[in-house]
Design an enzyme around this catalytic site. Structure first.
Site, PDB file in Angstrom:
ATOM      1  N   GLY A  65      46.343  32.079  37.883  1.00  0.00           N
ATOM      2  CA  GLY A  65      45.417  32.950  38.594  1.00  0.00           C
ATOM      3  C   GLY A  65      44.056  32.308  38.713  1.00  0.00           C
ATOM      4  CB  SER A  66      40.793  33.754  39.554  1.00  0.00           C
ATOM      5  OG  SER A  66      40.500  34.641  38.495  1.00  0.00           O
TER       6      SER A  66
ATOM      7  CD  GLU B  10      48.604  26.858  39.091  1.00  0.00           C
ATOM      8  OE1 GLU B  10      47.482  27.085  39.615  1.00  0.00           O
ATOM      9  OE2 GLU B  10      49.682  27.180  39.597  1.00  0.00           O
TER      10      GLU B  10
ATOM     11  CB  CYS C 210      47.139  27.558  43.035  1.00  0.00           C
ATOM     12  SG  CYS C 210      47.056  29.260  42.452  1.00  0.00           S
TER      13      CYS C 210
END
Length: 469
Positions: A221-222, A243, A277
């Protein structure tokens, strides 16, 4: 094999409060997601702790056999899962999208089940013998995103289960139904309580990150959320694989053939409508071929149909949520206001239903423009001109993230030399974002740490133990 309606009803018939999930292409309801609480999380963790020792005792062979059966179960329900994924996430059935994602779930699970991880003899000199083994960690918390909700969940749970752990999954609030359905199918072949989904809000994710019974967190995620997990997990010294966000650069060398690479460039940037991503998010092109690359890429992009994911003709869909639409719209607007040249798109229809942002290419843009400097995570690609290779590498390395990057040239030796100068966890040559279940994947800088996939991914879900003597 279940029908779509049976699959959906099996995950939305729980007692207690629910939340309506809407199709991002139409705004119509998809189903009702359960709203789980911290108490539900505590119950799931208790069940996982009770089930995990027997699962670990099966050994690699027994666990692998169960996971291979789970992969078969995914394939039996593949079309139903893809239909749900398309409705909830928005991605089309065809192209590298919903059916592709479900198929990849089965593939990744099989690879996790069959990858060999043997004890490693590190010293054996006749006097001393030392072996490195990997034992189960215990309980793993898996927190996933909304862009590839099923596949990234499998990336997390496949190696975790293979290594003898129990897993509690916390899906994104935007795409809980897809993950609930996937885990329901996988659980047809696993012991009760071993793998659980908790479909809750931020308070559930926060508690999972700090819970003393959870020994490892897998998060995709962020970067901002990743930092919060680092802080909340510190009190119990959890192991982490993170990640996080990226803003991947691609560098096209002057000897590249614009027409030959245009299709691969497009999918490197626009796979999953740019909501990936490790998608190509900044494209640096040498002066000599800049105009030709812009022309060829525009021709490819203009021919790609966008629309409702259930239409078999479409390969691009809506942005999954309105918040992400607003981010892309803001960044493209800033580029237009700066005087950058819009080659394609940039003109959303705000009155149409769904979160559709048109495929957008922006040329002649400054490197410090927000569309370049910030991660857009959508179907808008800035194309930046460069004159010297040193300039391109400096700009590619100029941000605080480094998930992936790519170099484009028919001269592989030259491309590899440039790749070695780029600060990114993976640098692809003449492609972008093509992950492989046997090839380690992870980021550098603020794109996170830890490796997934292959042998290194299995090791990351085990506790190393040296037996010396």
């Amino acid at each position: 094999m279940e029908t779509y309606d049976t699959l959906l009803s099996s995950i939305t018939s729980a007692e207690g409060p629910t939340r309506t999930i809407l199709n991002p292409a139409t705004g119509e309801p998809v189903g009702e997601a359960p709203v789980h609480t911290v108490e539900h999380l505590n119950q799931a963790i208790e069940g996982a702790a009770a089930t995990q020792p027997a699962w670990a005792a099966l050994g690699h062979k027994g666990r692998s056999e169960a996971l291979l059966k789970a992969a078969d179960a995914i394939e039996r329900s593949a079309e139903e899962l893809a239909q749900l994924l398309s409705r909830e996430q928005g991605k089309p059935l065809n192209g590298p999208n919903a059916r592709f994602e479900v198929g990849a779930c089965a593939t990744w699970l099989r690879v996790a089940a069959t990858t060999v991880l043997e004890p490693e003899t590190v010293v054996d000199d006749g006097q001393t013998r030392a072996e490195l083994h990997y034992k189960p960690i215990g309980l793993v918390g898996a927190i996933g995103p909304w862009n590839w909700p099923m596949l990234i969940t499998v990336w997390q749970i496949g190696p975790a289960l293979r290594m003898g752990n129990a897993v509690v999954v916390k899906p994104s609030e935007y795409t809980p139904l897809s993950v609930l359905a996937l885990i329901s199918v996988i659980n047809q072949e696993l012991p009760d309580g071993l793998l659980t989904v908790i479909s809750g809000g931020r308070e559930v994710g926060a508690r999972l990150s700090e819970h003393p019974a959870i020994s490892k967190i897998m998060f995709t995620g962020s970067t901002a959320t990743g930092k919060a997990i680092i802080k909340s997990s510190a009190g119990t010294v959890k192991r982490l694989t993170l990640e996080l966000g990226g803003n991947d650069a691609g560098i096209i060398l002057p000897d590249a053939d614009p027409k030959a690479i245009a299709q691969d460039l497009f999918w490197g940037a626009f796979i999953n409508t740019g909501q990936t991503c490790a998608a190509l998010k900044r494209l640096y092109v040498h002066d000599d071929i800049y105009d030709a690359v812009c022309e060829e890429l525009t021709a490819v992009a203009a021919a790609m149909p966008m629309g409702n994911g259930l239409d078999e003709n479409n390969v691009l869909g809506p942005l999954q949520n309105k918040a992400q639409f607003d981010i892309v719209d803001r960044l493209v607007t800033s580029a237009k206001e700066s005087g950058a040249r819009v080659l394609l798109g940039g003109n959303p229809d705000y009155d149409q239903p769904g979160n559709f942002y048109p495929t957008t290419l922006v040329a002649d843009i400054d490197n410090d423009n927000p569309l370049v400097a910030e991660e857009q995570f959508g179907p808008a690609l800035p194309i930046i001109r460069y004159s010297s290779l040193d300039e391109a590498v400096e700009k590619a390395n100029g941000l605080d993230v480094g998930l992936g990057a790519s170099v484009w040239s028919p001269n592989l030796d030259a491309a590899r030399e440039v790749a070695a100068r780029i600060d990114a966890g993976t640098v692809w040559i003449n492609s972008h974002g093509m992950v492989n279940p046997l090839i380690p994947f992870g980021g550098s800088k603020q794109s996170g740490y830890g490796l997934e996939f292959g042998v290194e991914g299995l090791k990351a879900l085990g506790l190393p133990q040296v037996i010396n003597g």
